[in-house]
Design an enzyme around this catalytic site. Structure first.
Site, PDB file in Angstrom:
ATOM      1  N   SER A  94      -9.719   1.562   2.600  1.00 56.25           N
ATOM      2  CA  SER A  94      -8.860   2.343   1.738  1.00 56.25           C
ATOM      3  C   SER A  94      -7.784   1.531   1.010  1.00 56.25           C
ATOM      4  CB  SER A  94      -8.182   3.438   2.564  1.00 56.25           C
ATOM      5  OG  SER A  94      -7.331   2.878   3.546  1.00 56.25           O
ATOM      6  N   SER A 122      -9.956  -0.732   6.745  1.00 56.53           N
ATOM      7  CA  SER A 122      -9.351  -0.512   5.430  1.00 56.53           C
ATOM      8  C   SER A 122      -8.721  -1.736   4.778  1.00 56.53           C
ATOM      9  CB  SER A 122      -8.317   0.609   5.510  1.00 56.53           C
ATOM     10  OG  SER A 122      -8.974   1.848   5.608  1.00 56.53           O
ATOM     11  N   LYS A 153       0.850  -1.202   0.000  1.00 58.14           N
ATOM     12  CA  LYS A 153       0.000   0.000   0.000  1.00 58.14           C
ATOM     13  C   LYS A 153       0.884   1.249   0.000  1.00 58.14           C
ATOM     14  CE  LYS A 153      -4.003   1.886   2.531  1.00 58.14           C
ATOM     15  NZ  LYS A 153      -4.928   1.662   3.661  1.00 58.14           N
TER      16      LYS A 153
END
Lengths: 456, 75
Positions: free
Chosen positions: A149, A173, A74
């Site tokens: 996310s 997330s 990420k």
């Protein structure tokens, strides 16, 4: 391309039937061919060269436990010399100056970083649509959002563009996109994994965790990245068990809460989860017990005042002096909303009205779970209260925040939680969430494996 | 263009809604204190990576020689 489970692939690489180079090249080809998914912000140009080095180590019998596997990261986790943009214009030109603790550990075990995954800007989103680099597309259900996310991490795994991905989870997330993309994702207990090198959203809740197509991959990755770090004072010095060495589950007590049923807007989701829990109980000679979580319906309202304040505090370093641009001048709407919210709540005149009240309820939710775990071993719940919305649909902030109603409690309570596939509704993947007490990741993985073995 | 004024109003409305909901927990006793036995940071020997400074400096938007350049009153 034949999709191999992680355990099989590791055996193939170890035996020389598949080289690390071939593995990486297959993924890089797929990423190039499917760039519409927009799972990656940056692809590692040196990945093949690094794979060749790993191949040499494999031949010498010196390779680590992740040898030859492609790992997506990420874009809020620092990797040296890679763009760590947080999917923002603010950090568009920021390059990692060091490796995060988790990245150091992955590299030590010969995992190869394939690239930096797309995400919601500064991890402030639930849909994967708010990236400065464009929205991520859900590879298994393209008209619906992939969730966020950690949208790119989940999409990369679901599209077969990497073996394992790292995400971060502050209020869901990892688990929300894992559910929407039909894969496995785990949020470790708070303090289980070092946050050193993670660009924070909310320091009281953030945890880095794995996403993978199978439970083994997540278990192996968490085994590797867990543990105390001198660089993260909240990381706990507790032994890391062999999560990937699964133990058969038998005669456990599974908690189901009617409070979760009330929160579930789409009752089809709750019914799917309930039926799944019944099948799991039958298969493992276990019992389902009703539990009471009195304050869990206040999770969203408790969480947001706290993260507004912590996000506001954490972003003060983004003033455009040392790196990037000034955040207020370059961010999207949700990021600005959180900054303004944090600034307002932090004002002396509001002190106690919002923040301290939220902290008090956070404590109550934590106690709710502690009490529940006196009666049951694990708790099962849905991941989201309704199906993911359609890509491009406008939803207001409060509706968006409500998508995390089932995932936020684990962050507030500091416990561990994982998501496995539960089935599909209207062709949309739906995940099942399992909560286990803090630092009982071994139990969590054993139950997740039992779920995977149900083959639903 | 994002309207800061509009967002401020919206945020206040959201927080007011949330805080009204939290009134359900009115009367909950406030408890403060650390749960950790070892709350003091232990001194650690840091690995000094000579390239760190160079890499970090590379990220600065404005620099001259060995310094970051900043305009007064802009922050």
């Amino acid at each position: 391309m034949v999709v191999l489970m992680i355990k099989e692939k590791l055996a193939k690489i170890k035996s020389g039937k598949l080289t690390a180079r071939e593995n990486l090249e297959n993924f890089l080809k797929l990423i190039k061919e499917n760039n519409k998914i927009n799972a990656f912000i940056y692809v590692n140009k040196d990945a093949v060269t690094q794979a060749e080095i790993v191949d040499k180590k494999i031949k010498q019998g010196k390779a680590g436990r992740l040898a030859g596997l492609a790992i997506a990261v990420k874009s809020n986790i620092n990797v040296v010399d890679m763009p760590i943009t947080c999917a923002s214009k603010t950090l568009e030109n920021y390059y990692g100056a060091f490796d995060s603790d988790v990245i150091k550990k992955i590299k030590q075990e010969d995992g190869i970083i394939i690239g930096m995954a797309n995400m919601d800007e500064f991890a402030s989103g639930i849909s994967g649509e708010s990236s400065y680099f464009g929205p991520t597309i859900n590879p298994v259900c393209s008209e619906r959002v992939p969730g966020g996310s950690s949208s790119g991490s989940a999409a990369a795994v679901a599209a077969g563009m990497c073996d394992i991905a790292l995400g971060s989870d502050t209020g869901g997330s990892i688990r929300n996109p894992a559910s929407n993309c039909g894969i496995v994702g785990v949020k470790p207990s708070y303090g289980r994994v070092s946050r050193y090198g993670l660009i924070d959203l909310s320091m009281s809740f953030d945890q880095i965790g794995p996403l993978c197509k199978d439970v083994f991959g997540c278990a192996l990755m968490l085994e590797i990245i867990s543990g105390k770090s001198d660089y993260d004072s909240i990381s706990y010095d507790r032994p890391v068990e062999k999560y990937s060495d699964f133990k058969k589950i038998n005669k456990i007590k599974i908690g189901l809460s009617p409070d979760f049923e009330k929160l579930c807007k789409d009752k089809r989701i709750y019914n799917l989860i309930k039926n799944y829990a019944e099948k799991l109980a039958e298969k493992t000679n276990s019992k389902i017990k009703k539990i009471n979580l009195e304050y869990v319906d206040l999770a969203v309202q408790t969480y947001y005042p706290i993260i507004y304040v912590e996000f506001f505090s954490g972003t003060r370093k983004l003033d455009g002096r040392k790196y990037g641009r000034k955040i207020e001048d370059s961010c999207g709407e949700e990021v600005l909303r959180r900054i303004i919210g944090g600034k307002e709540i932090s004002k002396a005149e509001y002190h106690g009205t919002y923040y301290r009240k939220a902290l008090r309820v956070k404590d109550m939710i934590k106690k709710d779970f502690e009490n529940a775990f006196k009666d049951v071993d694990i708790i099962i719940s849905p991941v989201t209260p309704s199906l993911p919305h359609k890509l491009g649909d406008k939803i207001n902030p409060e509706e968006a925040y409500a998508f995390d109603a089932f995932t936020i409690p684990a962050n507030l309570a500091g416990i561990c939680s994982g998501v496995v596939r539960a089935g599909k509704i209207d062709g949309v993947p739906v995940g099942l969430q399992i909560f286990a007490p803090a630092f009982r990741e071994k139990l969590l993985f054993d139950v997740m494996k039992a779920c995977e073995d149900l083959n639903i | 263009m994002i309207s800061e004024e509009k967002i401020t109003k919206q945020v206040k409305a959201i927080m007011d809604n949330f805080i009204r909901a939290l009134d359900k927990a009115e009367g909950v006793k406030e408890e403060f204190g650390s749960e950790r036995k070892d709350s003091m940071r232990t001194k650690i020997k840091k690995d000094k990576d000579p390239s760190f400074r160079k890499r970090m400096f590379r990220n600065a938007p404005k620099k001259r020689d060995d310094f970051l350049v900043m305009e007064k009153k802009t922050w």
